[in-house]
Design a protein around this motif. Structure first.
Motif, short mmCIF file in Angstrom:
data_model
loop_
_atom_site.label_atom_id
_atom_site.label_comp_id
_atom_site.label_asym_id
_atom_site.label_seq_id
_atom_site.Cartn_x
_atom_site.Cartn_y
_atom_site.Cartn_z
N PHE A 17 -1.89 1.87 -7.61
CA PHE A 17 -1.44 0.96 -8.67
C PHE A 17 0.05 0.68 -8.62
O PHE A 17 0.58 -0.07 -9.44
CB PHE A 17 -1.84 1.50 -10.06
N PHE A 18 0.76 1.28 -7.65
CA PHE A 18 2.16 0.95 -7.44
C PHE A 18 2.28 -0.22 -6.47
O PHE A 18 3.36 -0.78 -6.30
CB PHE A 18 2.93 2.14 -6.86
N ARG A 19 1.18 -0.59 -5.82
CA ARG A 19 1.21 -1.65 -4.81
C ARG A 19 0.89 -3.01 -5.43
O ARG A 19 0.01 -3.12 -6.28
CB ARG A 19 0.20 -1.36 -3.69
N CYS A 20 1.58 -4.02 -4.97
CA CYS A 20 1.29 -5.39 -5.41
C CYS A 20 -0.04 -5.83 -4.81
O CYS A 20 -0.25 -5.67 -3.60
CB CYS A 20 2.41 -6.33 -4.96
N PRO A 21 -0.97 -6.39 -5.59
CA PRO A 21 -2.26 -6.84 -5.06
C PRO A 21 -2.14 -7.93 -4.00
O PRO A 21 -3.07 -8.15 -3.23
CB PRO A 21 -2.97 -7.39 -6.31
N ILE A 22 -1.00 -8.62 -3.95
CA ILE A 22 -0.81 -9.68 -2.96
C ILE A 22 -0.21 -9.12 -1.67
O ILE A 22 -0.77 -9.28 -0.59
CB ILE A 22 0.09 -10.80 -3.51
N SER A 23 0.92 -8.46 -1.76
CA SER A 23 1.62 -7.98 -0.57
C SER A 23 1.15 -6.60 -0.13
O SER A 23 1.37 -6.21 1.02
CB SER A 23 3.13 -7.93 -0.83
N MET A 24 0.51 -5.84 -1.04
CA MET A 24 0.06 -4.46 -0.79
C MET A 24 1.24 -3.51 -0.58
O MET A 24 1.06 -2.39 -0.11
CB MET A 24 -0.89 -4.40 0.42
N ASP A 25 2.44 -3.93 -0.95
CA ASP A 25 3.61 -3.07 -0.84
C ASP A 25 4.04 -2.58 -2.22
O ASP A 25 3.63 -3.15 -3.25
CB ASP A 25 4.77 -3.83 -0.18
N VAL A 26 4.85 -1.51 -2.24
CA VAL A 26 5.33 -0.98 -3.51
C VAL A 26 6.12 -2.05 -4.25
O VAL A 26 6.99 -2.71 -3.68
CB VAL A 26 6.22 0.26 -3.28
N MET A 27 5.79 -2.24 -5.53
CA MET A 27 6.44 -3.31 -6.30
C MET A 27 7.87 -2.93 -6.66
O MET A 27 8.13 -1.82 -7.12
CB MET A 27 5.62 -3.58 -7.57
N LYS A 28 8.76 -3.85 -6.45
CA LYS A 28 10.16 -3.65 -6.81
C LYS A 28 10.44 -4.16 -8.22
O LYS A 28 11.26 -3.62 -8.94
CB LYS A 28 11.07 -4.36 -5.80
N SER A 29 9.76 -5.23 -8.61
CA SER A 29 9.94 -5.82 -9.94
C SER A 29 8.57 -6.21 -10.48
O SER A 29 8.19 -7.38 -10.44
CB SER A 29 10.87 -7.03 -9.87
N PRO A 30 7.79 -5.24 -10.99
CA PRO A 30 6.43 -5.53 -11.45
C PRO A 30 6.40 -6.41 -12.70
O PRO A 30 7.11 -6.12 -13.68
CB PRO A 30 5.84 -4.15 -11.74
N VAL A 31 5.62 -7.49 -12.65
CA VAL A 31 5.44 -8.37 -13.80
C VAL A 31 3.95 -8.64 -13.99
O VAL A 31 3.19 -8.66 -13.03
CB VAL A 31 6.19 -9.71 -13.62
N SER A 32 3.55 -8.85 -15.23
CA SER A 32 2.13 -9.05 -15.55
C SER A 32 1.86 -10.48 -15.97
O SER A 32 2.67 -11.11 -16.67
CB SER A 32 1.69 -8.10 -16.67
N LEU A 33 0.71 -11.01 -15.52
CA LEU A 33 0.24 -12.31 -15.96
C LEU A 33 -0.55 -12.14 -17.25
O LEU A 33 -0.86 -11.02 -17.68
CB LEU A 33 -0.66 -12.95 -14.90
N CYS A 34 -0.96 -13.25 -17.85
CA CYS A 34 -1.72 -13.18 -19.10
C CYS A 34 -3.11 -12.57 -18.88
O CYS A 34 -3.78 -12.20 -19.84
CB CYS A 34 -1.84 -14.57 -19.72
#
Length: 405
Positions: A17-34
């Motif tokens: 859950f630290f990985r971005c679903p798009i890039s699969m890399d650790v998120m540096k600036s996690p943001v949530s959609l609606c």
């Protein structure tokens, strides 16, 4: 040596859950959609900038494209990084030295850390005159699986840049070194970890930009089967989706479609459809599975294989109006192909037995495309006859048991 081993281990044990679903890399600036799904800011902004109005993970249409910083997750990631004692990113000069030097697991790990540090660093590597050619050369020559996996990770990070994709095609698909390079992809797909397999499939999908590149990738001995195995053997959703996406990108010729049918793609898709729940988290997998069936149904052999697989036909009917508009329209096209175009009596009976007549009527009355509505009309005529012959119940107006997407 201890630091190298510790750093390599981090790339394997990163919490999912630290990985971005798009890039699969650790998120540096996690943001949530609606929709509630969190992405790394740079990745989701690229997605939205391309004109998409859907959530990549759920494929739900976004009523708003505003993002909200996920501060709790960001704190957790920062805490994990500090406890893991990850080496700070190297400088640009050090990164340039790495690019101009010899690639090994240590230098590639440093480059990945540098790229992940900022968008500016990513562009620095992506736009370098020497980075991509040297990565390609090292990928073709290395016999270390760890080095191959790290190169795949670097290429995946920078491949979203148009200049990188163009350079990859120029260096790999139009050069004498294509055989060795694609052989290395084959090796990673055979023996690499799941994350590396997913990224390899994504890169191959990006490379399949025209008929020439699609043919060269598909004709590479063993590569088509390894991509098929990714969606037929692997259990992780990301792997199944990556395998399907890559196969959809390269399987444009009839010969490739026939090869996939020979592998057992129809049966595999039937198992995928029956094995996944109806949650929005697997929507992309269901859509691509049905799109795969639509693609193979364009040839006689594909229609025959679908018609003969009762489980597959039944699962297509069950997914109508249960996933998304795109999935439903793919499903209707497949049913029309086997029931109307091929006029397969067995397929018609199997569709009718699972209330296909009612479901097709519902799709016909929904907000579907005009082409889909026309196919629904032809299906209704065929299935009505089957209903009457098998004495099935007439159209039932109580349809609350079908949840619209």
């Amino acid at each position: 040596m201890a630091r190298e081993k510790r750093t390599e281990q981090l790339f394997v044990t990163v919490p999912s859950f630290f990985r971005c679903p798009i890039s699969m890399d650790v998120m540096k600036s996690p943001v949530s959609l609606c929709t509630g799904v969190t992405y790394d800011r740079s990745s989701i902004e690229k997605w939205l900038a391309l004109g998409h109005n859907t959530c990549p993970a759920t494929m739900q249409t976004l009523p708003s494209t505003n993002t909200t910083p996920n501060l709790t997750l960001r704190r957790l990631i920062h805490l994990w990084i500090s406890q893991a004692d990850i080496t700070p990113a190297i400088s640009k000069q050090e990164a340039a030295d790495v690019i101009n030097g010899e690639f090994d697991s240590n230098s590639l790990t440093k480059m990945i850390g540098f790229i992940n540090s900022s968008e500016e660093n990513l562009k620095f590597v992506a736009l370098s005159n020497h980075a991509v050619p040297k990565l390609v050369e090292a990928f073709a020559k290395s016999d270390s699986m760890r080095v191959l996996e790290l190169i795949v990770e670097v290429l995946d990070l920078i491949s979203m840049e148009n200049a990188v994709r163009e350079k990859l095609n120029e260096l790999i698909l139009k050069s004498d070194g294509i055989t060795d390079y694609l052989s290395s992809f084959n090796l990673v797909l055979q023996k690499g970890n799941t994350e590396s397999k997913v990224k390899s499939a994504r890169i191959l999908e990006l490379m399949a930009v025209n008929s020439d590149s699609q043919r060269k990738i598909a004709e590479k001995a063993g590569l088509l089967h390894e991509l098929y195995s990714l969606c037929s053997v692997e259990t992780e959703t990301s792997a199944v989706e990556a395998g399907l996406s890559a196969l959809l990108a390269i399987s444009t010729s009839r010969s490739v479609k026939k090869e996939l049918i020979r592998f057992g793609m129809v049966k595999t898709v039937g198992k995928i459809l029956s094995g996944y729940d109806y949650s929005s988290a697997v929507r992309a997998v269901i859509e691509k599975s049905l799109k795969m069936l639509e693609m193979v149904a364009t040839c006689t052999e594909g229609r025959g294989a679908i018609s003969e697989d009762r489980e597959c036909v039944v699962e297509i009917v069950k997914r109508l109006m249960k996933c998304s508009r795109a999935a439903t329209e793919h499903g209707i096209t497949v049913l029309w192909s086997v029931c109307c175009l091929a006029r397969d009596g067995t397929a018609q009976e199997n569709v009718a037995k699972v209330n296909g007549f009612t479901r097709v009527l519902l799709v016909m009355q929904s907000d579907c495309s005009s082409n889909t509505r026309l196919m629904c009309g032809e299906l209704v005529k065929v299935l009505r006859e089957k209903n009457m012959k098998s004495n099935l119940a007439p159209y039932e107006t109580k349809t609350t048991h079908i949840t619209p997407y």
